[in-house]
Design a protein around this motif. Structure first.
Motif, PDB file in Angstrom:
ATOM      1  N   PHE A 194       0.858  -1.181   0.000  1.00 19.57           N
ATOM      2  CA  PHE A 194       0.000   0.000   0.000  1.00 19.57           C
ATOM      3  C   PHE A 194       0.896   1.233   0.000  1.00 19.57           C
ATOM      4  N   ALA A 233      -8.553   5.122   0.657  1.00 22.20           N
ATOM      5  CA  ALA A 233      -7.189   5.164   1.192  1.00 22.20           C
ATOM      6  C   ALA A 233      -7.215   5.157   2.717  1.00 22.20           C
ATOM      7  N   SER A 234      -8.118   5.929   3.302  1.00 23.53           N
ATOM      8  CA  SER A 234      -8.238   5.963   4.758  1.00 23.53           C
ATOM      9  C   SER A 234      -8.716   4.628   5.295  1.00 23.53           C
ATOM     10  N   GLY A 259       1.005   7.138  -5.404  1.00 23.06           N
ATOM     11  CA  GLY A 259       0.158   6.960  -4.241  1.00 23.06           C
ATOM     12  C   GLY A 259      -0.939   8.003  -4.160  1.00 23.06           C
ATOM     13  N   PRO A 260      -2.069   7.606  -3.553  1.00 23.99           N
ATOM     14  CA  PRO A 260      -2.273   6.294  -2.941  1.00 23.99           C
ATOM     15  C   PRO A 260      -2.663   5.239  -3.973  1.00 23.99           C
ATOM     16  N   CYS A 261      -2.046   4.064  -3.833  1.00 21.99           N
ATOM     17  CA  CYS A 261      -2.359   2.945  -4.709  1.00 21.99           C
ATOM     18  C   CYS A 261      -1.924   1.667  -4.017  1.00 21.99           C
ATOM     19  N   ARG A 308       1.088   4.848   0.322  1.00 18.37           N
ATOM     20  CA  ARG A 308       0.258   5.962   0.796  1.00 18.37           C
ATOM     21  C   ARG A 308       0.600   7.257   0.073  1.00 18.37           C
ATOM     22  N   SER A 309       1.894   7.447  -0.194  1.00 17.66           N
ATOM     23  CA  SER A 309       2.330   8.658  -0.892  1.00 17.66           C
ATOM     24  C   SER A 309       3.620   8.363  -1.637  1.00 17.66           C
ATOM     25  N   SER A 332      -8.260   9.209  -3.700  1.00 22.15           N
ATOM     26  CA  SER A 332      -8.366   9.826  -2.370  1.00 22.15           C
ATOM     27  C   SER A 332      -9.752  10.402  -2.121  1.00 22.15           C
ATOM     28  N   VAL A 340      -6.098   3.968  -5.909  1.00 27.57           N
ATOM     29  CA  VAL A 340      -6.945   4.209  -4.741  1.00 27.57           C
ATOM     30  C   VAL A 340      -7.290   5.699  -4.713  1.00 27.57           C
TER      31      VAL A 340
END
Length: 312
Positions: free
Chosen positions: A66, A146-147, A85-87, A68-69, A141, A139
Motif C-alpha cells: 500500500f 485510502a483511509s 500513491g495512494p495505490c 500511501r504517498s 483519495s 486508490v
C-alpha cells in the motif's frame, strides 16, 4: 498435454540447463509457535529520495504494498508500470517484479504466506481472480478508500503485535475485509457467488500448486488427477468452475510465464530455454510460443528489451 512432437525426453541429454535467471528472495517472517504454519507480516517503510530493487521473485509469499504517498515505476514481468500513491501493488507468489521509487515514499507491506492465501480463496471465488495476476490498483483519495485501507492495515498490525486472545481470528477477519475492498476497487468481472464450490476451489488451487512443481515434466492430465485422487473429468470441472480455464490451458499459461521470464531476464539461447521447459524440439517450442503469445520467442525478447531500454 504434450510439449513435443516426438517422444524423446529432454532428460536424455547430458547438457544441464540452468533455469534460475531471476533472483528468488526468501522473506524472513518469524513463525509463531501457536500459529503453526499460518502467518501474516506487516512492514512499514519510508524512504527519503530514490530507492530501487532489481527484478526478483518471492517463493511462497504474496504481497500487498500500500503506497500511501510518493510515486515510482514497477518493473512487472519485464513491463514498466508507473504508479503514484495512494495505490496498491498486488504481487502474487513467484511474480517477477522490481520497484523503482522515484520520490519520497511512505508504504506499508503486507506479506502473506501462500498456503494461507489458498485458505482465503475458498471464502470468495473473486479472491482467486484478484490474486491470479499482479496488479496496480489505484486508490482515489476522493472515495475515502485510502483511509479505510490504512485503517485496516494498522488494525491488522496491532492485532498481530498484541497477541490477545483470538488474535488469529481477528487478523483473518481484517485481512478478508482488505481483500474484499481490493476486489471491489479492482472491479473484477466476477459474480458474487463465483459459481464454484469450496471443494472445487481447493481442488483447483491444489492443481495449480502441482503445476508449479511439475510443469517442466510434460505430465499427462491423468498423472495430475491421480496425484489428487480424482478423475480427469472432476479435475476439468473444478478448473472450469474455479478459474474459467481448462487444466491444459493452466499448464500452458505457466509454461509461457516461465518462458517469458527466461527470455526477458536471462541470457540463455532459445534452444536452451526450450529444453529447460521440457520441449525436446526447439522448433516446436517456437510454434507453441507463437500460438500462445502471437509472436516468436526471439521477437518477444527483442521487443521486451527495447521497451526496457526506453524506460530507463
Amino acid at each position: 498435454m504434450t510439449h513435443s512432437s516426438k517422444t524423446t525426453s529432454r532428460h536424455e541429454s547430458d547438457t544441464k540447463v540452468t533455469l534460475k535467471t531471476v533472483p528468488k528472495v526468501r522473506l524472513y517472517v518469524e513463525r509463531r509457535e501457536e500459529e503453526g504454519h499460518w502467518f501474516v507480516n506487516i512492514g512499514h517503510v519510508t524512504e527519503r529520495g530514490r530507492w530501487r530493487t532489481e527484478p526478483h521473485a518471492h517463493p511462497g509469499y504474496g504481497q500487498i504494498i500500500f503506497v500511501r504517498s510518493g510515486n515510482g515505476v514497477m518493473n512487472l514481468e519485464g513491463s514498466s508500470i508507473p504508479f503514484e500513491g495512494p495505490c496498491v501493488l498486488l504481487l502474487p507468489t513467484e511474480c517477477v517484479h522490481g520497484l523503482d521509487y522515484e520520490n519520497d515514499v511512505d508504504r506499508w507491506v503486507v506479506t502473506i504466506e501462500v498456503s494461507y492465501l489458498a485458505q482465503l480463496y475458498a471464502r470468495l471465488h473473486a479472491f482467486i481472480q484478484l490474486w491470479s495476476l499482479p496488479r496496480m490498483i489505484a486508490v482515489p483519495s476522493t472515495t475515502g478508500m485510502a483511509s479505510e485501507l490504512f485503517d485496516l492495515i494498522t488494525r491488522l498490525a496491532q492485532e498481530l503485535d498484541a497477541k490477545l486472545f483470538g488474535h488469529v481470528v481477528g487478523a483473518e477477519a481484517l485481512l478478508t475485509q482488505m481483500f474484499l475492498l481490493l476486489v471491489r476497487q479492482a472491479r473484477l468481472d466476477q459474480p458474487d457467488d463465483g459459481g464454484a464450490s469450496g471443494n472445487e476451489t481447493r481442488l483447483a488451487e491444489r492443481y495449480r500448486e502441482l503445476i508449479d512443481q511439475h510443469y517442466r515434466q510434460n505430465l499427462p492430465l491423468q498423472d495430475y488427477a491421480s496425484m489428487m485422487g480424482v478423475s480427469v473429468v472432476q479435475l476439468r470441472a473444478a478448473c472450469a468452475a474455479a478459474t474459467g480455464h481448462s487444466p491444459t490451458k493452466m499448464i500452458h499459461a505457466r509454461i509461457i510465464t516461465e518462458a517469458k521470464r527466461n527470455l526477458i531476464f536471462g541470457e540463455m539461447a532459445i534452444e536452451q530455454i526450450a529444453f529447460g521447459l521440457g520441449f525436446s524440439d526447439a522448433a516446436y517450442f517456437t510454434r507453441f510460443f507463437r500460438r500462445e503469445v502471437g509472436e516468436a520467442p526471439s521477437q518477444f525478447r527483442l521487443t521486451a528489451r527495447e521497451q526496457s531500454q526506453r524506460a530507463k
